[in-house]
Write a protein that holds these residues in place. Structure first.
Motif, mmCIF file in Angstrom:
data_model
loop_
_atom_site.group_PDB
_atom_site.id
_atom_site.type_symbol
_atom_site.label_atom_id
_atom_site.label_comp_id
_atom_site.label_asym_id
_atom_site.label_seq_id
_atom_site.Cartn_x
_atom_site.Cartn_y
_atom_site.Cartn_z
ATOM 1 N N ALA A 148 37.528 36.911 -12.194
ATOM 2 C CA ALA A 148 36.105 37.278 -12.978
ATOM 3 C C ALA A 148 36.848 36.726 -14.410
ATOM 4 O O ALA A 148 35.919 36.118 -14.809
ATOM 5 N N THR A 149 37.777 36.911 -15.223
ATOM 6 C CA THR A 149 38.660 35.856 -16.379
ATOM 7 C C THR A 149 38.034 33.938 -16.028
ATOM 8 O O THR A 149 37.010 33.642 -16.638
ATOM 9 N N ALA A 150 38.508 33.673 -15.535
ATOM 10 C CA ALA A 150 38.590 32.509 -14.574
ATOM 11 C C ALA A 150 36.544 31.639 -14.705
ATOM 12 O O ALA A 150 36.503 31.168 -15.172
ATOM 13 N N VAL A 151 35.952 32.687 -14.019
ATOM 14 C CA VAL A 151 34.858 32.249 -13.107
ATOM 15 C C VAL A 151 34.160 32.578 -14.854
ATOM 16 O O VAL A 151 32.848 31.429 -15.288
ATOM 17 N N ARG A 152 34.082 33.278 -15.943
ATOM 18 C CA ARG A 152 33.235 33.639 -16.831
ATOM 19 C C ARG A 152 33.195 32.222 -18.028
ATOM 20 O O ARG A 152 33.192 31.792 -18.408
ATOM 21 N N ALA A 153 34.645 31.914 -18.492
ATOM 22 C CA ALA A 153 35.106 30.686 -19.058
ATOM 23 C C ALA A 153 35.047 29.815 -18.492
ATOM 24 O O ALA A 153 34.517 28.600 -19.529
ATOM 25 N N SER A 166 25.920 22.425 -11.810
ATOM 26 C CA SER A 166 24.998 23.235 -10.837
ATOM 27 C C SER A 166 25.456 24.934 -10.966
ATOM 28 O O SER A 166 24.731 26.005 -10.532
ATOM 29 N N GLY A 167 26.821 24.860 -10.688
ATOM 30 C CA GLY A 167 27.741 26.598 -10.757
ATOM 31 C C GLY A 167 29.033 27.072 -10.091
ATOM 32 O O GLY A 167 30.018 25.156 -10.060
ATOM 33 N N VAL A 168 29.311 27.830 -10.713
ATOM 34 C CA VAL A 168 30.930 28.056 -10.222
ATOM 35 C C VAL A 168 30.421 29.175 -9.311
ATOM 36 O O VAL A 168 29.987 29.852 -8.488
ATOM 37 N N ALA A 169 31.529 28.609 -8.420
ATOM 38 C CA ALA A 169 31.956 29.686 -6.818
ATOM 39 C C ALA A 169 33.044 30.573 -7.067
ATOM 40 O O ALA A 169 34.543 29.775 -7.974
ATOM 41 N N HIS A 170 33.138 31.296 -5.862
ATOM 42 C CA HIS A 170 35.113 31.939 -6.421
ATOM 43 C C HIS A 170 34.742 32.263 -4.751
ATOM 44 O O HIS A 170 33.988 32.918 -4.143
ATOM 45 N N VAL A 192 38.466 29.005 -7.173
ATOM 46 C CA VAL A 192 36.970 29.274 -8.544
ATOM 47 C C VAL A 192 37.326 27.140 -8.394
ATOM 48 O O VAL A 192 38.105 26.872 -8.429
ATOM 49 N N SER A 193 35.782 27.648 -8.159
ATOM 50 C CA SER A 193 35.312 26.126 -7.860
ATOM 51 C C SER A 193 34.156 26.145 -9.146
ATOM 52 O O SER A 193 33.154 26.126 -8.824
ATOM 53 N N LEU A 194 33.919 24.764 -9.090
ATOM 54 C CA LEU A 194 32.746 23.915 -9.855
ATOM 55 C C LEU A 194 32.528 22.755 -9.218
ATOM 56 O O LEU A 194 32.549 22.083 -8.653
ATOM 57 N N VAL A 195 30.722 22.610 -9.253
ATOM 58 C CA VAL A 195 30.115 22.058 -7.978
ATOM 59 C C VAL A 195 28.860 21.518 -9.103
ATOM 60 O O VAL A 195 28.283 22.276 -9.954
ATOM 61 N N GLY A 196 28.646 19.962 -9.013
ATOM 62 C CA GLY A 196 27.226 19.715 -9.214
ATOM 63 C C GLY A 196 27.664 18.421 -8.867
ATOM 64 O O GLY A 196 28.154 17.314 -8.915
ATOM 65 N N ALA A 197 26.680 17.750 -8.819
ATOM 66 C CA ALA A 197 26.541 16.025 -7.955
ATOM 67 C C ALA A 197 26.307 15.469 -9.487
ATOM 68 O O ALA A 197 26.619 13.727 -9.113
ATOM 69 N N GLY A 198 26.102 15.341 -10.482
ATOM 70 C CA GLY A 198 26.429 14.959 -11.942
ATOM 71 C C GLY A 198 27.829 14.579 -12.124
ATOM 72 O O GLY A 198 27.878 13.709 -13.046
ATOM 73 N N MET A 199 28.563 15.311 -11.692
ATOM 74 C CA MET A 199 29.937 15.363 -11.606
ATOM 75 C C MET A 199 30.248 13.609 -11.529
ATOM 76 O O MET A 199 31.268 12.936 -12.175
ATOM 77 N N LYS A 200 29.510 13.116 -10.542
ATOM 78 C CA LYS A 200 29.896 11.716 -9.860
ATOM 79 C C LYS A 200 30.288 10.415 -11.499
ATOM 80 O O LYS A 200 30.679 9.886 -11.080
ATOM 81 N N THR A 201 29.291 10.633 -11.834
ATOM 82 C CA THR A 201 28.915 10.023 -12.761
ATOM 83 C C THR A 201 29.261 10.244 -13.986
ATOM 84 O O THR A 201 28.880 10.062 -15.634
#
Ligand code: ASP
Ligand code: MG
Length: 427
Positions: free
Chosen positions: A403-408, A266-270, A355-364
């Motif tokens: 910034a580099t990490a979030v964009r990547a 769903s998104g990337v938080a930092h 830097v965090s990557l979040v998404g409910a679909g990760m589970k599956t």
């Protein structure tokens, strides 16, 4: 002079809770515009309760003044001082609404029945007793409540709910009044796939589950205070994050079962608000970590990520992150105990970011972490620490790489375009 109470709104009229952030009431003109939105919502036949934050940078300015007169301001006094920002905003807003011919009444957190524990600076709401607010609504008035504050039943002292706490006031009032939605009116259009200041092509999300929003907020997305999302989830209050400057739909935060589809990501938080502490050369035996973290917990220092390295010669390094504002306290607490713990040294590095990557679909959908790490390495970003939950992967990197990490990562998962979605019910 005050406007005459309108005919009492039917007590069956829907209750709309709206929260307005500091930027939305940043000056007198903006505050008047908010007053018009509130009056319009009232005239449309709703019972309106608005929660307001302090105008513009008021809270920061008050913190600065406190620091100028006392390097370590007493927490009780600091809380009384900080709540004054919201009192200014609430009374002015009530006056501005009255000036439009709609009766309004403002209440402090304590008057509105926000009861908290006694932990100054980050108090938790333990009860809401909104009788005065209910009465005012039943009299046909608009109610304005000062955000971010409450009162402790034990100490009778005024408390604050932590920075950004007006969101939690709003959701708690919505829960107490059985409102089915809590609108968070803010200076952005909703929740984005990443901070648009770092990622210009970040996309606004239409819907997120409480769990996803909880992870994003906890990992640095500043749009909502974490506790407000917890409160919404626990009490079934849907949250609508929308712009206070236009009428468009924002982002809905809803229960997982109301999600049509799960985005894998769903998104990337930092988050650049934490520092890394490393306790070097700790004896690798039972009880050491327990002692270390019990001491920190005893001082209510919020430890986030923890990594223990592979031990060699019976010793190991333990690294963890804490809020930068609490790192001095952590150092003062642990430094004198190094001998007792048997550790060799204590090293603090404030120049880190998460830097965090979040998404409910990760589970599956396995393989998300591998893709994230590969994207970071291709961008030349070194990973210092890693942690995961079922719907999140977080890394700690150097502050300079954020910034580099979030964009990547945002690019790797094509978050700017159409979201990659998994079918609901896949797992
Ligand atoms: N005024 C407080 C702050 O700046 C509370 C809030 O804005 O929600 O943190
Ligand atoms: Mg604020």
């Amino acid at each position: 002079m005050s406007a005459a109470p309108a005919a009492p709104a039917a007590s069956s009229a829907p209750v709309v809770v709206q929260k307005y952030g500091g930027t939305s009431v940043g000056d007198v003109e903006r505050l008047q515009r908010v007053a018009r939105r509130i009056a319009d919502t009232h005239r449309a036949g709703n019972r309106v309760l608005a929660v307001v934050s302090a105008m513009g940078d008021t809270t920061d300015d008050l913190v600065g003044m406190a620091a100028a007169v006392n390097g370590r301001p007493p927490q009780r006094e600091l809380d009384i001082l900080l709540t004054s920002g919201e009192r200014i905003a609430m009374s002015l807003l009530a006056m501005a609404v009255e000036a439009l011919g709609v009766p309004a009444r403002s209440f402090t957190g304590s008057q509105a029945g926000i009861i908290t524990d006694a932990v100054h600076g980050k108090a938790r709401i333990v009860d809401v007793t909104p009788q005065r607010v209910r009465d005012a609504l039943d009299e046909g008035r608009v109610v304005i409540v000062a955000g971010f504050q409450g009162v402790s039943r034990d100490t009778k002292d005024i408390t604050t709910l932590g920075r950004g706490g007006s969101d939690t006031t709003a959701v708690a009032m919505a829960a107490a009044l059985d409102a089915d939605v809590c609108e968070i009116h803010t200076d952005v259009d909703g929740v984005y796939t990443a901070d648009p200041r770092l990622v210009p092509d970040a996309r606004k999300l239409d819907r997120l589950s409480f769990e996803e929003m909880l992870e994003l907020a906890a990992q640095g997305a500043k749009v909502l205070q974490v506790r407000s999302v917890e409160f919404g989830r626990n009490h079934g209050v849907r949250i609508h994050v929308r712009s206070s400057f236009n009428g468009s739909e924002g982002t809905w935060i809803v229960p997982q079962e109301d999600m049509v589809e799960d985005a894998i990501i769903s998104g990337v938080a930092h988050d650049t608000s934490e520092a890394k502490v490393t306790v070097v050369g700790v004896p690798d035996r039972p009880g050491v970590a327990a002692g270390l973290f019990s001491a920190l917990a005893g001082a209510t220092i919020n430890v986030d990520m923890i990594v223990q390295n592979v031990s060699s010669a019976g010793r190991t390094d333990i690294s963890f992150t804490v809020p930068r504002g609490e790192v001095d306290e952590a150092r003062e607490l642990l430094a004198p105990r190094l001998g007792e713990i048997g550790a060799e040294d204590l090293v603090v590095d404030p120049a880190v970011a998460k830097v965090s990557l979040v998404g409910a679909g990760m589970k599956t959908h396995p393989g998300v972490a591998a893709r994230m790490f590969t994207a970071l390495s291709a961008a030349g970003v070194n990973i210092q620490m890693i942690s995961t939950s079922t719907i999140r992967v977080s890394v700690v990197v150097a502050d300079a790489d954020v910034a580099t990490a979030v964009r990547a990562v945002h690019d790797e998962f094509a978050l700017a375009g159409d979201a990659v979605v998994a079918e609901q019910g896949a797992g």
